[in-house]
Design an enzyme around this catalytic site. Structure first.
Site, PDB file in Angstrom:
ATOM      1  CG  ASP A  83      -2.541 -42.833  10.379  1.00 23.52           C
ATOM      2  OD1 ASP A  83      -3.753 -42.656  11.128  1.00 23.52           O
ATOM      3  OD2 ASP A  83      -2.592 -42.790   9.206  1.00 23.52           O
ATOM      4  CD  GLU A 178      -8.131 -40.487   8.368  1.00 22.33           C
ATOM      5  OE1 GLU A 178      -9.118 -40.021   7.849  1.00 22.33           O
ATOM      6  OE2 GLU A 178      -6.895 -40.175   8.489  1.00 22.33           O
TER       7      GLU A 178
END
Length: 413
Positions: A83, A178
């Site tokens: 991400d 994350e």
């Protein structure tokens, strides 16, 4: 170029919008992250990784580079996140600047934004290198698609380019979310099944990090008493004013913009409301456990004092720990730091060992029993339009991983 497919691989990855969504209740937080993980799984299989599987429980895609040695060496894990941060990631259009002179202002596409060495003095470190930067309208996504591309390039090298390079078993994992702080919450240490791991999620050349912040989040709710302002004297309690008073009671200089190094802070992320009710959202950070606990206690003490003055519970804090300084775990066995440091030194890279003013997935994973420090991936000015990465630094990240693997062959279990 030393690794022919490293840059094309990186450019392909950053063009996929995998911005995570902090308001989501699913894991991964977006369907795009699910799809990208499956795409990575197919790429891993194409390179020859074995036992490639996607875990519905946590959004990780895992694969194995089988050992090609009879030595009983430690199994290494390599991790990166798929991400990207909370900034526009739609339509990423990476720009390539070859042989940068280290002093020119770099125009970001057709926008008014620039990378100016006066504002970003680290640019002088990249004289003669190839830089990848944004067009000024999006982030780049080097955090952490540099790490993803580097790990995949390492896998390609070991499996297809130089299969005689001796190594033990290596496990590769790519996960979601994350950037919103929940990516490792459901990480499966038993499934990953390695002796130690590294996240490849750091910044400039040489970063080697095993000390993070300890982190907590706080939501403070303020209950006001709203009446007509014309007749408010001695009656109204303005919830927004309560929020302002609360914030002003925190130490003035313990804010991100006024701290550095090992100094912790309180950071007001969001404040909204009306005179009737308001809500403030904070994060709390410190490297030292004692100071971390003192910060949390102070937030409660301020609320208690304000409530005592009113004789009512008008200020209601909810404080929750998020992750802890992984140095508490890593320092029990510094061999994985020593081997990474030695690998860099062997490659004439100066290790930069400093506390992270943030956290990584490794913070949580280390407390799950798997020591997981962080290695450089190359990005600078991450999380926004001024992000850039050096191709040469990315190449050196792959070199460093290879050297860690080589040195690990000398350590018999």
């Amino acid at each position: 170029m030393k690794y022919e497919k490293l840059l094309p691989r990186f450019l392909e990855y950053v063009k996929v919008n995998t911005r995570s969504d902090e308001n989501s209740t699913t894991t991964p937080s977006t369907q795009a992250l699910v799809e990208f993980a499956h795409k990575m799984g197919e790429d891993m299989k194409a390179l020859g990784l074995k036992d490639v599987h996607y875990l519905e429980s946590n959004g990780y895609v895992i694969g194995t580079i089988p050992a090609n040695t009879d030595k009983k060496v430690r199994k290494i894990g390599l991790l990166a996140h798929l991400d990207t941060a909370d900034f526009n990631a739609e339509g990423v259009n990476p720009q390539i600047l070859e042989n940068y002179d280290g002093e020119s202002v770099i125009k970001l596409g057709d926008t008014e934004f620039t990378l100016d060495p006066k504002d970003f003095p680290s640019l002088k470190n990249y004289k003669g290198q190839t830089l990848v930067h944004t067009d000024g309208t999006t982030l780049l996504g080097s955090d952490d698609k540099s790490g993803v591309a580097e790990i995949m390039t390492l896998a390609e090298y070991l499996l297809n380019i130089n299969p005689d390079f001796e190594h033990g078993e290596i496990r590769v994992g790519f996960g979601p979310d994350e950037e919103i702080g929940v990516g490792a919450d459901k990480f499966d240490v038993a499934d990953f099944d390695v002796d130690f791991a590294y996240t490849v999620d750091g910044g400039p050349l040489g970063e080697l990090q095993y000390e993070t912040f300890s982190a907590a989040g706080a939501v403070i709710e303020f209950q006001g008493k709203n009446v007509h302002p014309g007749t408010a004297k001695n009656t109204m309690v303005n919830a927004l004013q309560l929020a302002i008073d609360y914030h002003n009671a925190l130490p003035e200089f313990d804010r991100p913009e006024k701290t550095e190094g090992r100094e912790g802070f309180f950071h007001l992320l969001k404040l909204d409301g009306t005179p009737e009710e308001a809500r403030a959202q904070y994060i709390i950070r410190d490297h030292e456990e004692g100071k971390f606990n003192e910060r949390k206690a102070l937030m409660q003490e301020i609320a208690d004092k304000m409530n005592a003055e009113f004789g009512q519970n008008r200020v209601k804090p909810v404080i929750k720990d998020q992750y802890y300084n992984m140095a508490q775990i890593i320092e029990k066995d510094m061999s994985i730091i020593d081997i990474a440091k030695k690998a860099m030194e062997n490659l004439d890279i100066v290790p930069i060992i400093e506390p992270i003013r943030g956290g990584t997935d490794g913070s949580k994973i280390s407390f799950m029993g798997l020591p997981t420090p962080n290695l450089f991936a190359g990005g600078e000015n991450m999380h926004g339009r001024f992000e850039f990465v050096s191709v040469q630094t990315m190449e050196k990240a792959v070199d460093t991983l290879l050297e860690i693997i080589r040195l690990n062959n000398e350590v018999v279990k």
